[in-house]
Design an enzyme around this catalytic site. Structure first.
Site, PDB file in Angstrom:
ATOM      1  N   GLU A 263      31.276  38.542 -17.756  1.00 51.09           N
ATOM      2  CA  GLU A 263      32.340  38.884 -17.409  1.00 51.09           C
ATOM      3  C   GLU A 263      33.429  37.446 -16.767  1.00 51.09           C
ATOM      4  OE1 GLU A 263      32.160  40.980 -14.005  1.00 51.09           O
ATOM      5  OE2 GLU A 263      34.381  41.882 -14.120  1.00 51.09           O
TER       6      GLU A 263
ATOM      7  N   LYS B  90      39.548  46.376 -17.777  1.00 51.87           N
ATOM      8  CA  LYS B  90      38.459  46.682 -16.675  1.00 51.87           C
ATOM      9  C   LYS B  90      39.204  48.020 -16.336  1.00 51.87           C
ATOM     10  CE  LYS B  90      34.812  45.197 -13.147  1.00 51.87           C
ATOM     11  NZ  LYS B  90      35.112  43.940 -12.486  1.00 51.87           N
TER      12      LYS B  90
ATOM     13  N   CYS C 241      30.662  45.224 -15.751  1.00 57.04           N
ATOM     14  CA  CYS C 241      30.355  44.696 -14.134  1.00 57.04           C
ATOM     15  C   CYS C 241      30.593  46.616 -13.135  1.00 57.04           C
ATOM     16  CB  CYS C 241      31.248  43.580 -13.752  1.00 57.04           C
ATOM     17  SG  CYS C 241      30.047  43.451 -12.827  1.00 57.04           S
TER      18      CYS C 241
HETATM   19  N1  LIG Z   1      32.590  41.784 -10.646  1.00 63.29           N
HETATM   20  C1  LIG Z   1      32.011  43.142 -10.303  1.00 63.29           C
HETATM   21  O1  LIG Z   1      32.287  43.765 -10.773  1.00 63.29           O
HETATM   22  C2  LIG Z   1      30.707  42.971  -9.557  1.00 63.29           C
HETATM   23  C3  LIG Z   1      30.094  44.659  -9.064  1.00 63.29           C
HETATM   24  C4  LIG Z   1      29.435  44.034  -7.817  1.00 63.29           C
HETATM   25  O2  LIG Z   1      28.861  43.086  -7.708  1.00 63.29           O
HETATM   26  C5  LIG Z   1      28.609  45.505  -7.544  1.00 63.29           C
HETATM   27  O3  LIG Z   1      28.866  46.203  -7.879  1.00 63.29           O
HETATM   28  O4  LIG Z   1      27.892  45.530  -6.596  1.00 63.29           O
END
Ligand SMILES: NC(=O)CCC(=O)C(=O)O
Length: 268
Positions: free
Chosen positions: A40, A116, A156
């Protein structure tokens, strides 16, 4: 289906152009795979909120153009992780900025775009600076040895929302791809939730995280490929690393036939 997972490490002292050159070389070294996956927001920096605006680009910007050429030269389907996409705002008050995954086919054509859906940051970062995506994306990825494989996209923080993956399953996904910039301090959630999504949906899960430290955040690495029974087939450490694995997608159908738990669903 031969898959390469490029767990990229980066810090703060590299220009986007330099990082793009490095990524293109890594992608081109994966010729012979069907699908290559990047993490990502690797061009802009997953937690480098302050630089996202200057590093945002349209779908035909320099990073996307370089990824398209790399996919074509390697002859692979390339999931390019994600970029900070700048486009036209949809509604009043929208930013016109998204965390957008781009997938290029082996001829370099953009075959899918996923924005996203669940923004991470609890009022900072993504919810403050970006718009949420609304569309589910499932695409057919061609393979050298067999029929195309239906692949569902997510990014993510989406991994924490199981209802998204049920919808991808219902759209026919057998493989779920998750690029991430997931920090080390919560990396146990990353590996656990990847296995959970695999078990509950009887899908292969391909997770590609970031390594290194940028914007004062240590990234967690530990990318992994989990089969539809929940077994971890390949796992990275904390540093930059490329996982290469031949996934038996026919095993997904065999497992669903032999243990038909999905047929017992009662709520949709
Ligand atoms: N970039 C993200 O979406 C980080 C997600 C995260 O750190 C978490 O769900 O814990």
């Amino acid at each position: 289906m031969k898959v390469a997972v490029i767990q990229l490490a980066y810090g703060d002292d590299e220009s986007v152009a330099e990082r793009t050159d490095r990524v293109v070389a890594l992608v081109e070294a994966q010729a012979g795979h069907d699908l290559v996956v990047l993490p990502e927001l690797w061009p802009a920096g997953g937690f480098d909120y302050g630089r996202w605006s200057e590093r945002a680009e349209p779908l035909d910007g320099p990073v996307a153009t370089a990824l398209s050429a790399a996919a074509r030269r390697a002859g692979v389907t390339l999931h390019g992780g994600s970029i900070v996409e700048r486009g036209t705002p949809v509604g009043d008050g929208d930013h016109g900025v998204w965390n957008t995954s781009l997938v290029f086919g082996p001829d370099g054509t953009l075959v899918a775009r996923y924005r996203k859906i669940h923004r991470f940051g609890f009022g900072e970062g993504e919810p403050m600076l970006m718009d949420a995506g609304h569309e589910l994306v499932v695409l057919d990825v061609p393979t050298a040895d067999g029929p195309p494989v239906r692949v569902g996209l997510s990014t993510c923080y989406d991994l924490r929302f199981p209802e998204l993956y049920r919808r991808l399953l219902d759209d026919g996904a057998r493989v779920l791809v998750v690029p991430a910039a997931w920090p080390m301090r919560r990396v146990a959630h990353w590996t656990l939730l990847g296995q959970a999504r695999a078990v509950e949906n009887q899908c292969v899960v391909v997770q590609c995280n970031t390594a290194g430290t940028h914007a004062r955040h240590e990234m967690g690495g530990h990318s992994q490929v989990v089969d539809a029974t929940g077994n971890v087939l390949a796992a990275a450490g904390a540093e930059q690393e490329v996982l290469s694995i031949d996934i038996d997608t026919a095993a997904v159908d065999i497992w669903r036939r032999d243990f038909p738990v999905l047929a017992d669903r009662r709520l949709s």
